[in-house]
Structure formats: C-alpha cells, structure tokens
Design a protein around this motif. Sequence first.
Motif, mmCIF file in Angstrom:
data_model
loop_
_atom_site.group_PDB
_atom_site.id
_atom_site.type_symbol
_atom_site.label_atom_id
_atom_site.label_comp_id
_atom_site.label_asym_id
_atom_site.label_seq_id
_atom_site.Cartn_x
_atom_site.Cartn_y
_atom_site.Cartn_z
ATOM 1 N N HIS A 44 25.434 158.332 88.299
ATOM 2 C CA HIS A 44 25.371 160.002 88.343
ATOM 3 C C HIS A 44 26.294 160.619 87.565
ATOM 4 N N ILE A 45 26.993 159.878 86.635
ATOM 5 C CA ILE A 45 27.587 160.455 85.613
ATOM 6 C C ILE A 45 26.922 161.663 84.665
ATOM 7 N N GLY A 46 27.595 162.775 84.813
ATOM 8 C CA GLY A 46 26.878 163.921 84.048
ATOM 9 C C GLY A 46 26.026 164.713 85.109
ATOM 10 N N LYS A 47 25.886 164.037 86.090
ATOM 11 C CA LYS A 47 25.220 165.152 87.157
ATOM 12 C C LYS A 47 26.280 165.611 88.354
ATOM 13 N N SER A 48 25.659 166.662 88.930
ATOM 14 C CA SER A 48 26.487 167.128 89.945
ATOM 15 C C SER A 48 26.883 166.153 91.135
ATOM 16 N N LEU A 49 28.040 165.958 91.420
ATOM 17 C CA LEU A 49 28.438 164.868 92.248
ATOM 18 C C LEU A 49 28.765 165.236 93.588
ATOM 19 N N TYR A 104 29.176 164.186 77.851
ATOM 20 C CA TYR A 104 30.402 163.213 77.726
ATOM 21 C C TYR A 104 29.997 162.072 77.328
ATOM 22 N N TYR A 137 26.556 160.625 78.083
ATOM 23 C CA TYR A 137 25.896 161.142 79.371
ATOM 24 C C TYR A 137 25.515 162.643 78.842
ATOM 25 N N PRO A 138 24.490 162.849 79.043
ATOM 26 C CA PRO A 138 23.930 164.519 78.912
ATOM 27 C C PRO A 138 24.330 164.999 80.309
ATOM 28 N N LEU A 139 24.802 166.248 80.138
ATOM 29 C CA LEU A 139 25.216 166.961 81.546
ATOM 30 C C LEU A 139 23.901 167.633 82.211
ATOM 31 N N ASP A 140 23.800 167.441 83.306
ATOM 32 C CA ASP A 140 22.749 167.803 84.152
ATOM 33 C C ASP A 140 22.643 169.404 83.879
ATOM 34 N N ILE A 161 25.295 171.261 86.039
ATOM 35 C CA ILE A 161 26.697 171.346 85.660
ATOM 36 C C ILE A 161 26.781 172.390 84.444
ATOM 37 N N GLY A 195 30.760 165.933 87.224
ATOM 38 C CA GLY A 195 29.811 164.908 86.679
ATOM 39 C C GLY A 195 30.823 163.839 86.647
#
Lengths: 190, 268
Positions: free
Chosen positions: B262-267, A56, A41-44, A47, A163
């Motif tokens: 939404h893993i990896g995005k601001s939750l 991750y 999962y690439p981080l947005d 974040i 995230g």
Amino acid sequence: MSRIQLGFHINAKKCIGCFTCAMACKNMYHQPVAVLWRKLYPLDESIYPFSHRGFYSLACNHCETPACQAACPVGAYTKRVRDGVVIHDQDKCIGCGNCIRSCPFGAPQYNPVLRKAEKCSLCWQRLDQGLKPACVLSCPVEALELKDFCKADLSSLLAFPPGFPVTSGINPSVRFTLPQSPCIVRQEMP
Amino acid sequence: MKPIKEIPLVLFTILSQAAVGLTLMEGFFIFFYPGEARLWSPAVPGLAFLCLLVGLACSLFHLGHPSGGIRSLANLSVSWLSREILAFGGYGAVLGLDMVLRYQGMKIPMVLLSSFIAGLAAVAVSARVYKNPGYPALDTFWPFVFFAGTAWVLGLFLLGMICPSLASVLRPFIAVALVFELMTHFLAPIFWLSGGRAQRCTAIAHYRSFFFWIRGGILVLMTGLFVFARSDLSVLILVLLTVQELIGRVLFFNYMVHAADHIGKSLE
C-alpha cells in the motif's frame, strides 16, 4: 571516526516519474524479470488529488535497525559501520524468505533464478570508489539525493509522509519532500 | 481464488503444533488425572515425535536452498527464526528421550515436564517469528493465539484417539477448545478492521476468501456437534478438524496483506 549514516532524500516535488532511476539500477545489476531493487510508486488520488501525478522512488532504506537483519537466520545481512549501508551477502542466503516477509518497505525481493533474496546495495562498490549510486547519478531532475543523515539538516524533510508505512523501532534512512500542489492560473479572456 | 503458496510452512506449523499440543495436553491430564494409566502410553511421545519429524522435514522445502538449512542457527543473537529452529530442536531431543524411555517401560515425570516446557516455548517462539512489521495484521498477538489454538485442539483430539478411555473426560475440553477456535477465527478480522490500511485490507481479504467461510462453516459444524450433539471422537471428525486447521493456516500464509502493498496509497 565520526558516525556516518547514508540515506536517500526523495524529492517528490522534483520527480517526474520517468523510471530512469529504476532502469539505471536494473542496467547496473541485471536482475531477472520482475525483480526490481528500486521501484516507483505512483501516489494515490487520496494523497495527491491532482490531474498530474506524484511519485515516490523507493529502494532499500538502509534502516538504523534493519528488520531484515533481525529476521535473517543465517546472518546474511550486515550493516557497515563506516557508512550505515545494509549489505546482503548472497553466498550466505538460504532463500527462507523471512527478510522479505519482515521488511515493511518491500525492499528484499525473491530472485526466482538464484532462489535467494536480494536487495538494493546502495551501490557500495561505487561508493567505495567515491562514485554516486547508479539511481542518484541517473536521475535527470536530481530528485534523488544521497545524504549523510548524521550531518545533514533534515529538519525540513518528512520521515513518514502520507502513503509511506509508519514503523517504530526501525528508523529507515530516508526522508521526503512532498510533491507540490499545482497552482491554478486563471487567464483573462481577451 | 489465488494460488496457494508456502505449503511447506503450512504443513510444518500444523504438524509441529500438533506435536506440542499432544505433549501439553498429555502433561495436563497426567497432572490432573494421575490415576489414568493409558496416559503414559509410549504412543503419545511416539506420535508427537513423528509429527515433529515430518513437520521439520516439510519446513526444509520452503527454503530456496534446503541444504543450507543446517546454517540456520547462525544468527541466534537476533533472529527469531534461528531461535525457532533451536527451540524445536531442543523440544525434539527431549521428546525423543521421553519416547525411548517410555518404550523401555520408564515413566520419568521430569522428562515429561521438560518436554512440556520446551514445547510451550517452541510454539511461543514460532509465533514470534511471524510477528514482524512487514505484516501489520500479524504484528500483534494473533500469531500466538492462532498457534496456541491449533496446538490445543489438535493435541486434545490426538490424545483422545490414542487414549479412547479418556474420551468422555476430553469431550468438554474439546468443546471449549473448538469454541475458542471459532471465536478467534471470526474475531481476528473484526480486530483488524479497527487497524491501519494493511490490517483492514487483511480483514477484507479474509471476508472475500472462499477459505475463510469454509473454515468458519466447518468450525460451526464441529462446535455444534461437540457442544450440543455431544459427538464422539472419530476419524471423520479428526479429518474435518485437520482440514479446517490446514485451511486456517492457508489463510495465515496467503491472505495477509503486506505493508509494502500500500505504498503510495492512503494508509489511514
């Protein structure tokens, strides 16, 4: 016998996003197209707001109280006492999809060929032979590590980094090291 | 518009809740209107039993292996899905008994009370199945509210169709039930807007959905007809009602956002 709970330490500081872990898993188990037990999962930007990227690498977290096990109507999920690995028995699975709906981490996946669910087994057959899981073994930068969560010092690691879904009562066996913020180096002009 | 999934579950939940609603509403009116002879009609448990049977048959088709459905009681100790099958099985058994007794001319209040309690428990357990951490928007009280609303409205309507002499008594109850459905339809996304990212995305997915506004429109029209125009029960209205319930359930099964999306995005 002392209790053991195996889990992953995801070191996003070391991860370079090469997908080797996901491909090693795929090579090991030959899942059909679109089924991946391990995903990257690439981080947005919200974040990790830098030009190079953070990741991750996630699979099943072999939770202490697995949501999949609680959801399954046929008892296809079992948690091994000896090491805490959550195993899915495909012979029992009837493909109801309830585990897929219930897991907040998206670990169980629907196999359209078998019409059953499946998920990361933490390579328990390899573990029983004293070998490392395929993903851990394949990582070229040692960003994935298998730890015994009952014995390892986890105090410096994060359970729910930005995230990653925050859940209560499930206790996923995964810990994170966040990616490092890049340092800005100013070069003096000659 | 995205493809509609989980049609067997849409049909199962609607039909099983219609069956329970019919039992609950009949029980309610027998208690409060004991003089109404048509309430003890065998057609009431008959229709409820038919709805339940068709619903249960539909539910098998959401399984990858329908023949394995027989094993779904294996995990009763922890799985709400196993308990749901048991609850609807128990409700079906009592309902079937009630139907057979009534066709033989016997009215046994204890049997009706048993089916009333079993039906109520079945809807509550069914709602609990969908309350899980995978869908934060459903990991709330909303599944029970939606399911109870469907049972309430469909139960009243079907009872009105079987017992036309009760129509004037039922009309204000139907109006209240429709107002409840209308409020829950529009309030749920507002509630989700105050939640985490997955809940907010669920609310936005609803607002962007053609189905959400169509269902809202039908509910506004029907509420207007019953509250202001004092409309009579008719087949056309029953069809409209069924359509909006189906659309509501399509939203339930297709427009909820999974936590893992939404893993990896601001939750936050």
